[in-house]
Design an enzyme around this catalytic site. Structure first.
Site, mmCIF file in Angstrom:
data_model
loop_
_atom_site.group_PDB
_atom_site.id
_atom_site.type_symbol
_atom_site.label_atom_id
_atom_site.label_comp_id
_atom_site.label_asym_id
_atom_site.label_seq_id
_atom_site.Cartn_x
_atom_site.Cartn_y
_atom_site.Cartn_z
ATOM 1 N N ASN A 9 0.516 -1.269 -0.246
ATOM 2 C CA ASN A 9 0.383 0.195 -0.217
ATOM 3 C C ASN A 9 1.208 1.342 0.208
ATOM 4 O O ASN A 9 1.223 1.858 1.101
ATOM 5 C CB ASN A 9 -1.507 0.254 0.937
ATOM 6 N N TRP A 10 0.546 2.144 -1.429
ATOM 7 C CA TRP A 10 1.500 2.584 -1.056
ATOM 8 C C TRP A 10 1.237 4.257 -0.948
ATOM 9 O O TRP A 10 2.504 4.950 -0.381
ATOM 10 C CB TRP A 10 2.064 3.233 -2.897
ATOM 11 N N LYS A 11 0.426 4.418 -0.018
ATOM 12 C CA LYS A 11 -0.639 5.261 0.131
ATOM 13 C C LYS A 11 -0.442 6.382 -0.428
ATOM 14 O O LYS A 11 -0.317 6.591 -1.890
ATOM 15 C CB LYS A 11 0.147 5.752 1.652
ATOM 16 N N HIS A 95 -9.435 1.574 4.983
ATOM 17 C CA HIS A 95 -7.968 1.512 5.611
ATOM 18 C C HIS A 95 -8.267 2.198 7.258
ATOM 19 O O HIS A 95 -9.228 3.157 6.984
ATOM 20 C CB HIS A 95 -6.969 1.598 4.759
ATOM 21 N N GLU A 97 -7.121 4.792 7.488
ATOM 22 C CA GLU A 97 -6.498 5.799 7.664
ATOM 23 C C GLU A 97 -7.799 6.765 6.696
ATOM 24 O O GLU A 97 -8.564 8.223 6.774
ATOM 25 C CB GLU A 97 -5.546 6.553 5.929
ATOM 26 N N GLU A 167 -4.952 -4.638 11.051
ATOM 27 C CA GLU A 167 -3.964 -3.325 11.059
ATOM 28 C C GLU A 167 -4.143 -2.797 12.362
ATOM 29 O O GLU A 167 -5.495 -1.312 12.171
ATOM 30 C CB GLU A 167 -4.353 -2.307 9.863
ATOM 31 N N GLY A 173 3.366 2.804 11.103
ATOM 32 C CA GLY A 173 3.895 3.893 10.624
ATOM 33 C C GLY A 173 4.571 3.894 11.799
ATOM 34 O O GLY A 173 5.011 4.913 12.251
ATOM 35 N N SER A 214 3.338 -2.189 10.458
ATOM 36 C CA SER A 214 5.173 -2.027 10.778
ATOM 37 C C SER A 214 5.302 -3.466 10.282
ATOM 38 O O SER A 214 6.907 -3.113 11.067
ATOM 39 C CB SER A 214 5.846 -1.474 12.582
ATOM 40 N N GLY A 235 3.014 -0.450 4.056
ATOM 41 C CA GLY A 235 2.971 0.653 4.025
ATOM 42 C C GLY A 235 4.439 1.375 3.505
ATOM 43 O O GLY A 235 5.029 1.372 2.786
ATOM 44 N N GLY A 236 5.274 1.730 4.972
ATOM 45 C CA GLY A 236 6.436 2.252 4.694
ATOM 46 C C GLY A 236 7.459 1.119 4.273
ATOM 47 O O GLY A 236 8.449 1.285 3.035
HETATM 48 P P1 13P Z 1 3.581 0.614 7.499
HETATM 49 O O1 13P Z 1 3.940 -0.684 7.416
HETATM 50 O O2 13P Z 1 3.850 1.926 7.467
HETATM 51 O O3 13P Z 1 3.243 0.494 9.776
HETATM 52 O O4 13P Z 1 1.332 0.862 7.075
HETATM 53 C C1 13P Z 1 0.933 0.293 7.206
HETATM 54 C C2 13P Z 1 -0.079 0.280 7.103
HETATM 55 O O5 13P Z 1 -1.128 0.856 7.421
HETATM 56 C C3 13P Z 1 -0.764 -0.122 5.099
HETATM 57 O O6 13P Z 1 -2.360 -0.175 4.827
#
Ligand code: 13P
Length: 260
Positions: A9-11, A95, A97, A167, A173, A214, A235-236
């Site tokens: 997930n590149w956001k 998600h 967010e 999640e 993050g 994470s 994510g990251g």
């Molecule tokens: P991180 O891996 O950056 O914690 O993000 C997880 C995430 O929200 C994937 O959708």
């Protein structure tokens, strides 16, 4: 046998040129891994360029969100049909967010899951509790509601293709993932809730439940090896060729062990 899925997930990151370079690197470094499924969800503006780079590979395309109507006067929104047309197989829905910053409720998320399935997209339904909810002992109640409302009204036949992602909001993050006991406990619980909801052991057994929050090459082996964990939503660590490819490599070796 469930197959591990490593989903990026590149956001809201990656201009098209960066997306091209990242995808090219990932394709190059993961092309011999056949035991795992891989998905990349770039921002909408990079869907096409990622799609062209993953042609003839086992990597599949995903979107980070979808609207719940199929067409019409909804300025700024993207329909499920448009995602399918752009080459998406998956779509991330609900998600944290989106729940947190865009006011997405379980009801909205339910409509999105339903319309995605109708349009032959695989929804990745995200659920997760906040730190406060966990501290107050409400984590399982919140998760229960997110799953039950998220899947409301959807019949078993359609449900068999969905993916769930756990999640925990406090792990996203932050560099602080949930520990293996917490992850396994929640995943087993979610599988139980799905079993009750569908009245089907087989369905509950077959649905993939990913962990996100994470996840990195440092903790992936431990988390992916857990009995009820079927992959990661990253994510990251999905924003770099090396870390994402390492995650795929780790998943590949874990899958081989799980299949023995
Ligand atoms: P991180 O891996 O950056 O914690 O993000 C997880 C995430 O929200 C994937 O959708």
């Amino acid at each position: 046998m469930r197959k591990l899925l490593i989903a990026a997930n590149w956001k809201m990151n990656m201009y098209r040129q960066e997306a091209l370079e990242l995808t090219r690197g990932i394709v190059e470094q993961t092309r011999f891994f056949t035991f795992v499924d891989i998905m990349i969800a770039p921002p909408f503006t990079a869907l096409e360029i990622v799609k062209s780079e993953i042609q003839n590979t086992q990597i599949q395309l995903g979107a980070q969100d979808v609207f719940f109507e199929e067409s019409g006067a909804y300025t700024g929104e993207i329909s499920p049909g448009m995602l399918l047309d752009a080459g998406c197989a998956y779509v991330i829905i609900g998600h944290s967010e989106r729940r947190q910053y865009f006011g997405e409720t379980n009801e909205i998320i339910n409509k999105k899951v339903s319309v995605a399935l109708k349009n032959h997209l695989i929804p990745i339904l995200c659920v997760g509790e906040t730190w406060e909810e966990r501290n107050q002992g409400r984590a399982f109640l919140v998760l229960n509601q997110q799953i039950l409302f998220g899947l409301q009204g959807i019949d078993n036949e359609k449900l068999s293709s969905i993916v769930v992602a756990y999640e925990p909001v406090w792990a996203i993050g932050t560099g602080k993932s949930a520990n293996k006991e917490q992850v396994q406990e929640v995943h087993a619980y979610l599988r139980d809730v799905i079993k009750e909801f569908t009245s089907s052991n087989e369905m509950a057994f077959n649905i993939r439940i990913l962990y996100g929050g994470s996840m990195s090459p440092k903790n992936a082996q431990e988390i992916l090896s857990l009995k009820d964990v079927d992959g990661g939503l990253i994510g990251g660590a999905s924003l770099k060729i090396d870390s994402f490819s390492s995650l795929v490599q780790i998943a590949e070796s874990v899958q081989k062990v799980k299949e023995q």
